[in-house]
Design an enzyme around this catalytic site. Structure first.
Site, PDB file in Angstrom:
ATOM      1  N   ASP A 132     -42.496   8.431 -44.284  1.00  0.00           N
ATOM      2  CA  ASP A 132     -42.882   8.894 -44.058  1.00  0.00           C
ATOM      3  C   ASP A 132     -43.055   9.356 -45.401  1.00  0.00           C
ATOM      4  OD1 ASP A 132     -44.806  11.517 -44.152  1.00  0.00           O
ATOM      5  OD2 ASP A 132     -43.307  12.461 -43.224  1.00  0.00           O
ATOM      6  N   SER A 133     -41.910   9.754 -46.107  1.00  0.00           N
ATOM      7  CA  SER A 133     -41.475  10.531 -47.908  1.00  0.00           C
ATOM      8  C   SER A 133     -41.233   8.335 -48.178  1.00  0.00           C
ATOM      9  CB  SER A 133     -42.112  11.886 -48.598  1.00  0.00           C
ATOM     10  OG  SER A 133     -40.404  10.964 -47.973  1.00  0.00           O
ATOM     11  N   HIS A 169     -40.300   8.962 -31.484  1.00  0.00           N
ATOM     12  CA  HIS A 169     -39.279   9.246 -32.254  1.00  0.00           C
ATOM     13  C   HIS A 169     -37.635   9.719 -31.857  1.00  0.00           C
ATOM     14  CE1 HIS A 169     -37.545  11.356 -35.852  1.00  0.00           C
ATOM     15  NE2 HIS A 169     -36.878  12.162 -35.500  1.00  0.00           N
ATOM     16  N   LYS A 185     -26.374   9.889 -43.603  1.00  0.00           N
ATOM     17  CA  LYS A 185     -28.381  10.978 -44.797  1.00  0.00           C
ATOM     18  C   LYS A 185     -27.782  12.658 -43.958  1.00  0.00           C
ATOM     19  CE  LYS A 185     -32.571  11.099 -43.542  1.00  0.00           C
ATOM     20  NZ  LYS A 185     -33.506  10.934 -42.234  1.00  0.00           N
ATOM     21  N   GLY A 215     -38.595   9.014 -48.902  1.00  0.00           N
ATOM     22  CA  GLY A 215     -37.441   8.991 -49.412  1.00  0.00           C
ATOM     23  C   GLY A 215     -35.849   8.307 -48.782  1.00  0.00           C
ATOM     24  N   THR A 216     -36.091   8.599 -47.345  1.00  0.00           N
ATOM     25  CA  THR A 216     -34.887   8.261 -46.870  1.00  0.00           C
ATOM     26  C   THR A 216     -34.532   6.579 -46.521  1.00  0.00           C
ATOM     27  OG1 THR A 216     -35.507   9.244 -44.395  1.00  0.00           O
ATOM     28  CG2 THR A 216     -33.992   7.314 -44.680  1.00  0.00           C
TER      29      THR A 216
HETATM   30  C1  R5P Z   1     -35.984  11.099 -39.408  1.00  0.00           C
HETATM   31  O1  R5P Z   1     -35.259  11.451 -38.378  1.00  0.00           O
HETATM   32  C2  R5P Z   1     -37.167   9.627 -39.193  1.00  0.00           C
HETATM   33  O2  R5P Z   1     -36.110   9.038 -38.461  1.00  0.00           O
HETATM   34  C3  R5P Z   1     -37.048   9.546 -40.622  1.00  0.00           C
HETATM   35  O3  R5P Z   1     -36.294   8.621 -41.345  1.00  0.00           O
HETATM   36  C4  R5P Z   1     -37.709   9.953 -41.275  1.00  0.00           C
HETATM   37  O4  R5P Z   1     -39.409  11.013 -40.824  1.00  0.00           O
HETATM   38  C5  R5P Z   1     -38.386   9.303 -42.367  1.00  0.00           C
HETATM   39  O5  R5P Z   1     -39.463  10.571 -42.939  1.00  0.00           O
HETATM   40  P1  R5P Z   1     -39.418   9.952 -45.162  1.00  0.00           P
HETATM   41  O6  R5P Z   1     -39.822   9.303 -45.191  1.00  0.00           O
HETATM   42  O7  R5P Z   1     -39.537  11.239 -45.354  1.00  0.00           O
HETATM   43  O8  R5P Z   1     -37.432  10.236 -45.444  1.00  0.00           O
END
Ligand code: R5P
Length: 310
Positions: A220-221, A127, A190, A223-224
């Site tokens: 993950d979710s 990460h 973001k 959302g991003t």
């Molecule tokens: C955040 O810094 C990571 O690089 C991803 O953007 C994040 O973990 C994505 O999470 P989610 O899909 O829940 O928005």
């Protein structure tokens, strides 16, 4: 050498074993009735160079514990060297104190892995690159970029796309891919008001009429990605796709992606696919088995792995 796996990603372990032309070592990794993990290695590993392939993905704590117990079993069986191959290193997002009186869990997990008896680590798209330093043992952080670049060139061509980082933290990763394919870069500004919730504030760069490809380490979710895709289309992008290394895809994220405006989400097989991800028509998987297999082969023969990073 020996290749051992727990239950986190047997499909990838099998694909890596095929690449290496090496059978997976016969092990039992099962649960007692109270859910404690029990491990038994059914082959002699004395003096062997052992690689344990295990992603600490969902269920993160179970998969981490399997890794620790497998390591203990191998260490007590006199393996010469134990390498933890972590295609996905869970807990990586907890890499700093996010508020007062919070842990740095990524460091704690790195300590646990080392204390269990792991001698070196091979992982993929951490990460944050500096998490490599959380391990006080040799650690190779491979990049998914070469695999992604090849696929982008085959499916989207070079020069026809704009690479987009979905947040400021991912700019270096996205820029590296943009440079390789000679594409322009845009950035999504973001904000994350709280864990699991993301909001798009601005888009830096002119995306109108462009085929945009979002690059990130984790979905993950969802959302991003979904929010970024909507914002890019609103700003005039022609279409939006995404290449993400680790498809965490918690809860109903795969459905969220399937019903979103994303043309396509390409993820690697660092995390084993679920029925929900299989069902999502716009999610495609790229295998990293040859990359991981080659890193293992070179580590076993004490060759450089740096050319795999190019
Ligand atoms: C955040 O810094 C990571 O690089 C991803 O953007 C994040 O973990 C994505 O999470 P989610 O899909 O829940 O928005």
């Amino acid at each position: 050498m020996k290749l051992v796996t727990g239950n986190s990603n047997r499909a990838l372990a099998q694909a890596v074993a095929s690449y290496l032309e090496l059978p997976l070592t016969d092990c039992t990794v099962k649960r007692f009735s109270d859910n404690e993990i029990y491990v038994e290695v059914h082959e002699n590993v004395r003096g062997e160079d052992v690689f344990i392939l295990q992603s600490t993905s969902f269920p993160a704590n179970d998969n981490l514990m399997e890794l620790l117990i497998l390591t203990d079993a191998l260490r007590r069986s006199s393996a010469r060297r134990i390498t933890a191959v972590l295609p996905y290193f869970g807990y990586a997002r907890q890499d700093r104190k996010s508020a007062s009186r919070t842990p740095i869990s990524a460091k704690l997990v790195a300590n646990l892995i080392t204390e269990a008896g792991v001698n070196r680590v091979i992982t993929l798209d951490l990460h944050a690159a500096q998490i490599q330093g959380f391990f006080d043992i040799p650690t190779d952080n491979l990049y998914g970029a070469p695999v992604m670049v090849r696929d982008i060139q085959e499916n989207y061509g070079s020069g026809n796309v704009m690479i987009v980082s979905p947040d400021v933290g991912g700019v270096a990763r996205a820029r590296a891919i943009a440079q390789r394919i000679g594409a322009d870069l845009a950035i999504v500004d973001k904000r994350r008001p709280r864990a699991g919730v993301s909001e798009v504030m601005n888009i830096i760069g002119d995306v109108s009429g462009q085929a945009c490809i979002l690059i990130d380490d984790i979905v993950d979710s969802g959302g991003t990605l979904v929010n970024a895709a909507e914002a890019l289309l609103k700003a005039g992008a022609k279409e939006v796709s995404a290449y993400i290394t680790h498809g965490v895809l918690s809860n109903s994220a795969a459905e969220r992606i399937a019903t979103s405006k994303l043309k396509e989400l390409v993820i690697t097989d660092s995390i084993e696919e679920t029925d929900l991800t299989k069902k999502a028509a716009n999610i495609r998987r790229l295998t990293i088995a040859p990359l991981i297999g080659e890193a293992i082969a070179r580590t076993a023969s004490e060759q450089s792995v740096s050319s795999l990073l190019d």
